[in-house]
Scaffold this motif. Structure first.
Motif, PDB file in Angstrom:
ATOM      1  N   GLU A   1      -6.075   2.445  38.506  1.00 33.09           N
ATOM      2  CA  GLU A   1      -4.793   3.089  38.355  1.00 33.09           C
ATOM      3  C   GLU A   1      -4.049   2.559  37.134  1.00 33.09           C
ATOM      4  O   GLU A   1      -3.495   3.334  36.356  1.00 33.09           O
ATOM      5  CB  GLU A   1      -3.965   2.886  39.628  1.00 33.09           C
ATOM      6  N   LEU A   2      -4.065   1.243  36.963  1.00 31.07           N
ATOM      7  CA  LEU A   2      -3.381   0.639  35.824  1.00 31.07           C
ATOM      8  C   LEU A   2      -3.999   1.096  34.505  1.00 31.07           C
ATOM      9  O   LEU A   2      -3.281   1.452  33.560  1.00 31.07           O
ATOM     10  CB  LEU A   2      -3.411  -0.893  35.924  1.00 31.07           C
ATOM     11  N   ASN A   3      -5.322   1.124  34.426  1.00 31.16           N
ATOM     12  CA  ASN A   3      -5.984   1.577  33.204  1.00 31.16           C
ATOM     13  C   ASN A   3      -5.647   3.034  32.897  1.00 31.16           C
ATOM     14  O   ASN A   3      -5.468   3.405  31.740  1.00 31.16           O
ATOM     15  CB  ASN A   3      -7.504   1.402  33.322  1.00 31.16           C
ATOM     16  N   ARG A   4      -5.569   3.862  33.933  1.00 28.01           N
ATOM     17  CA  ARG A   4      -5.211   5.267  33.749  1.00 28.01           C
ATOM     18  C   ARG A   4      -3.789   5.376  33.194  1.00 28.01           C
ATOM     19  O   ARG A   4      -3.528   6.149  32.267  1.00 28.01           O
ATOM     20  CB  ARG A   4      -5.338   6.005  35.083  1.00 28.01           C
ATOM     21  N   GLU A   5      -2.883   4.578  33.731  1.00 31.87           N
ATOM     22  CA  GLU A   5      -1.500   4.601  33.259  1.00 31.87           C
ATOM     23  C   GLU A   5      -1.398   4.138  31.805  1.00 31.87           C
ATOM     24  O   GLU A   5      -0.642   4.710  31.019  1.00 31.87           O
ATOM     25  CB  GLU A   5      -0.628   3.723  34.149  1.00 31.87           C
ATOM     26  N   ILE A   6      -2.164   3.122  31.451  1.00 35.23           N
ATOM     27  CA  ILE A   6      -2.153   2.620  30.071  1.00 35.23           C
ATOM     28  C   ILE A   6      -2.658   3.694  29.115  1.00 35.23           C
ATOM     29  O   ILE A   6      -2.041   3.967  28.086  1.00 35.23           O
ATOM     30  CB  ILE A   6      -2.979   1.324  29.951  1.00 35.23           C
ATOM     31  N   ALA A   7      -3.787   4.310  29.455  1.00 32.29           N
ATOM     32  CA  ALA A   7      -4.348   5.358  28.595  1.00 32.29           C
ATOM     33  C   ALA A   7      -3.367   6.522  28.462  1.00 32.29           C
ATOM     34  O   ALA A   7      -3.156   7.038  27.359  1.00 32.29           O
ATOM     35  CB  ALA A   7      -5.689   5.840  29.147  1.00 32.29           C
ATOM     36  N   ALA A   8      -2.759   6.926  29.572  1.00 34.30           N
ATOM     37  CA  ALA A   8      -1.794   8.022  29.529  1.00 34.30           C
ATOM     38  C   ALA A   8      -0.613   7.679  28.635  1.00 34.30           C
ATOM     39  O   ALA A   8      -0.189   8.497  27.806  1.00 34.30           O
ATOM     40  CB  ALA A   8      -1.319   8.360  30.939  1.00 34.30           C
ATOM     41  N   THR A   9      -0.103   6.473  28.756  1.00 34.00           N
ATOM     42  CA  THR A   9       1.030   6.052  27.933  1.00 34.00           C
ATOM     43  C   THR A   9       0.659   6.015  26.457  1.00 34.00           C
ATOM     44  O   THR A   9       1.422   6.500  25.601  1.00 34.00           O
ATOM     45  CB  THR A   9       1.540   4.665  28.380  1.00 34.00           C
ATOM     46  N   LEU A  10      -0.521   5.473  26.138  1.00 28.93           N
ATOM     47  CA  LEU A  10      -0.968   5.435  24.744  1.00 28.93           C
ATOM     48  C   LEU A  10      -1.036   6.841  24.155  1.00 28.93           C
ATOM     49  O   LEU A  10      -0.591   7.078  23.031  1.00 28.93           O
ATOM     50  CB  LEU A  10      -2.343   4.763  24.631  1.00 28.93           C
ATOM     51  N   LEU A  11      -1.578   7.774  24.912  1.00 27.42           N
ATOM     52  CA  LEU A  11      -1.717   9.148  24.424  1.00 27.42           C
ATOM     53  C   LEU A  11      -0.365   9.862  24.335  1.00 27.42           C
ATOM     54  O   LEU A  11      -0.095  10.565  23.361  1.00 27.42           O
ATOM     55  CB  LEU A  11      -2.674   9.924  25.331  1.00 27.42           C
ATOM     56  N   GLN A  12       0.483   9.674  25.332  1.00 29.73           N
ATOM     57  CA  GLN A  12       1.799  10.307  25.304  1.00 29.73           C
ATOM     58  C   GLN A  12       2.649   9.778  24.156  1.00 29.73           C
ATOM     59  O   GLN A  12       3.405  10.534  23.541  1.00 29.73           O
ATOM     60  CB  GLN A  12       2.512  10.104  26.647  1.00 29.73           C
ATOM     61  N   ASP A  13       2.499   8.506  23.845  1.00 31.69           N
ATOM     62  CA  ASP A  13       3.279   7.899  22.763  1.00 31.69           C
ATOM     63  C   ASP A  13       2.968   8.520  21.399  1.00 31.69           C
ATOM     64  O   ASP A  13       3.788   8.447  20.490  1.00 31.69           O
ATOM     65  CB  ASP A  13       3.049   6.388  22.701  1.00 31.69           C
TER      66      ASP A  13
ATOM     67  N   PHE B   1       0.367  13.425  22.790  1.00 29.51           N
ATOM     68  CA  PHE B   1      -0.534  14.182  23.653  1.00 29.51           C
ATOM     69  C   PHE B   1       0.170  14.529  24.960  1.00 29.51           C
ATOM     70  O   PHE B   1       0.983  13.764  25.466  1.00 29.51           O
ATOM     71  CB  PHE B   1      -1.792  13.371  23.991  1.00 29.51           C
ATOM     72  N   GLU B   2      -0.170  15.681  25.505  1.00 29.44           N
ATOM     73  CA  GLU B   2       0.256  16.052  26.845  1.00 29.44           C
ATOM     74  C   GLU B   2      -0.869  15.605  27.776  1.00 29.44           C
ATOM     75  O   GLU B   2      -2.031  15.934  27.549  1.00 29.44           O
ATOM     76  CB  GLU B   2       0.446  17.559  26.926  1.00 29.44           C
ATOM     77  N   VAL B   3      -0.542  14.862  28.822  1.00 29.60           N
ATOM     78  CA  VAL B   3      -1.546  14.231  29.671  1.00 29.60           C
ATOM     79  C   VAL B   3      -1.398  14.692  31.116  1.00 29.60           C
ATOM     80  O   VAL B   3      -0.291  14.740  31.643  1.00 29.60           O
ATOM     81  CB  VAL B   3      -1.414  12.686  29.600  1.00 29.60           C
ATOM     82  N   THR B   4      -2.534  15.009  31.727  1.00 30.63           N
ATOM     83  CA  THR B   4      -2.608  15.270  33.161  1.00 30.63           C
ATOM     84  C   THR B   4      -3.502  14.188  33.749  1.00 30.63           C
ATOM     85  O   THR B   4      -4.582  13.932  33.214  1.00 30.63           O
ATOM     86  CB  THR B   4      -3.224  16.654  33.447  1.00 30.63           C
TER      87      THR B   4
ATOM     88  N   ALA C   1      -8.018  19.976  26.249  1.00 29.64           N
ATOM     89  CA  ALA C   1      -8.826  19.839  25.031  1.00 29.64           C
ATOM     90  C   ALA C   1      -9.941  18.826  25.230  1.00 29.64           C
ATOM     91  O   ALA C   1     -11.023  18.959  24.643  1.00 29.64           O
ATOM     92  CB  ALA C   1      -7.941  19.410  23.861  1.00 29.64           C
ATOM     93  N   ALA C   2      -9.694  17.810  26.052  1.00 29.72           N
ATOM     94  CA  ALA C   2     -10.687  16.746  26.272  1.00 29.72           C
ATOM     95  C   ALA C   2     -10.339  16.013  27.564  1.00 29.72           C
ATOM     96  O   ALA C   2      -9.210  16.081  28.051  1.00 29.72           O
ATOM     97  CB  ALA C   2     -10.702  15.770  25.103  1.00 29.72           C
ATOM     98  N   ILE C   3     -11.351  15.307  28.074  1.00 30.58           N
ATOM     99  CA  ILE C   3     -11.182  14.524  29.302  1.00 30.58           C
ATOM    100  C   ILE C   3     -11.605  13.090  29.028  1.00 30.58           C
ATOM    101  O   ILE C   3     -12.691  12.856  28.487  1.00 30.58           O
ATOM    102  CB  ILE C   3     -12.067  15.086  30.436  1.00 30.58           C
ATOM    103  N   LEU C   4     -10.754  12.139  29.392  1.00 25.31           N
ATOM    104  CA  LEU C   4     -11.155  10.730  29.425  1.00 25.31           C
ATOM    105  C   LEU C   4     -11.544  10.461  30.874  1.00 25.31           C
ATOM    106  O   LEU C   4     -10.712  10.568  31.771  1.00 25.31           O
ATOM    107  CB  LEU C   4     -10.009   9.809  29.012  1.00 25.31           C
ATOM    108  N   MET C   5     -12.811  10.153  31.101  1.00 30.75           N
ATOM    109  CA  MET C   5     -13.346  10.023  32.459  1.00 30.75           C
ATOM    110  C   MET C   5     -13.759   8.589  32.724  1.00 30.75           C
ATOM    111  O   MET C   5     -14.727   8.089  32.148  1.00 30.75           O
ATOM    112  CB  MET C   5     -14.561  10.943  32.614  1.00 30.75           C
TER     113      MET C   5
END
Length: 117
Positions: A1-13, A16-19, A40-44
């Motif tokens: 969960e923490l890694n997902r939040e970090i990646a989302a924050t990096l992209l939003q900053d 990027f629009e993140v789901t 456009a892409a998925i980080l899995m």
């Protein structure tokens, strides 16, 4: 969960629009029911509850709509060994990122995956 939040924050900053999906099964459902140009892409992430990233990727690759089935998917893993990269590609992923993530590496991986696609 923490890694997902970090990646989302990096992209939003960087605009990027993140789901986010909490597990692989949720990711498959999001893609399955999406309009073709939604993502456009998925980080899995490879290790997730309910369904791992390899299985989720294989299921996405089997979707009937080619626009959805061929969305670039980039593995995110704590492991950076060559066999991990090979396993990611064998599952149908377009790239492989090792944690910890940073903005430059994510953007580079997404750009490369989009160029391949």
């Amino acid at each position: 969960e923490l890694n997902r939040e970090i990646a989302a924050t990096l992209l939003q900053d960087v605009g990027f629009e993140v789901t986010e999906a909490g597990d692989g099964a949720q990711a498959v459902e999001l893609i399955k029911h999406a309009a073709p140009d939604t993502y456009a892409a998925i980080l899995m992430d490879i290790q997730m509850p309910v369904m791992d990233g390899y299985t989720a990727t294989r299921q996405i690759r089997q979707l009937e709509d080619p626009a959805l089935a061929n969305i670039p998917i980039i593995a995110v893993s704590a492991n950076a060994f060559e066999e991990d990269k090979v396993a990611s590609r064998a599952a149908g992923m377009n790239g492989h990122l090792a944690k910890p993530l940073n903005t430059d590496m994510i953007i580079r991986a997404i750009s490369q995956a989009l160029q391949q696609n």
